[in-house]
Write a protein that holds these residues in place. Structure first.
Motif: not given
Length: 266
Positions: A37-38, A41, A137, A140-141
């Protein structure tokens, strides 16, 4: 398509990233974890820096149709792209427009980006100021993962009888207790690492570079060649650029485009 490119003029390791504070990773049922996830992003932020057309085209080419079709329940956070397509766009009014945008930037196979685009479009539709500022945003999950060890299992306990001044000097006792404490900490670390590995925990990548995500964004979505990226970078040759962007793609689980693919003229 090169409009908006920024010169990548940082020296090597000037922009280090730590994608997660943890040493090991727990994954959800889909295999996603905080590191993925990071990394995703960071890729999206790199697109904002290096390929702003990615978001501008979403607003110009897709948003008008989205806002025309949107009705209560049209899109909700947590819904999958395929569920939305099957139940809320079964007549394929928006899907072709959204996919055309995605194909321009070679991300049509990234379901998480399609879902992020729909969430972003929904945010823009509800909050005009977000649309005006190209707020992203919605891409961004969050990732929710189960814990691999319980509090009782990872609790660390250490005890000592303390210092008796009639038996030993304070410096002598301090050396002794520090030695025992260091040994106990190391044993606890080894036990926790073994337990996490046994339960499927994966070692986290210690750190990576923001430059790698910039290179990936340019190559994947701006039709940049390795040669053109090298020209804009103050360090690294084609091999360095290729390895760096492939590492970023692996961390974010992004399929890198084939070399022969070209973006449509914008």
């Amino acid at each position: 398509m090169q409009r908006g490119w920024k010169e990548i003029n940082m020296k090597k390791d000037e922009r280090p990233l730590r994608l997660t504070a943890s040493e090991f990773l727990a994954s959800d049922r889909n295999g996603l974890n905080q590191q993925v996830a990071s990394a995703r992003w960071q890729f999206l932020l790199a697109l904002r820096r290096q390929v702003p057309e990615f978001y501008e085209r979403l607003r110009c080419d897709v948003y008008p149709s989205f806002t025309r079709l949107a009705k209560p329940g049209y899109w909700r956070a947590g819904r999958s792209f395929w569920m939305w397509q099957s139940h809320w766009d079964s007549d394929r009014q928006l899907t072709p427009i959204l996919m055309e945008w995605a194909r321009r930037f070679h991300v049509e196979g990234e379901e998480w980006i399609l879902e992020g685009a729909l969430q972003t479009l929904s945010n823009w539709n509800e909050f005009p100021h977000c649309r005006e500022s190209l707020e992203i945003q919605g891409f961004r999950k969050p990732v929710c993962v189960p814990g691999l060890v319980s509090y009782d299992e990872h609790a660390f306990h250490f005890g000592d009888q303390g210092w008796d001044p009639t038996l030993i000097s304070f410096p002598g006792w301090r050396v002794h207790v520090r030695k025992r404490f260091t040994e106990a900490v190391q044993q606890h670390r080894q036990q926790m690492q073994a337990l996490i590995k046994e339960r499927g925990g994966l070692p986290a990548v210690v750190r990576c570079s923001a430059d790698h995500f910039d290179w990936l964004a340019l190559y994947q979505c701006a039709n940049a060649s390795l040669e053109s990226i090298v020209e804009r970078a103050r360090y690294g040759d084609k091999t360095t650029i290729s390895k760096g962007m492939h590492q970023a793609a692996e961390l974010a689980r992004i399929r890198i485009r084939a070399k022969h693919r070209k973006l449509k003229s914008l």
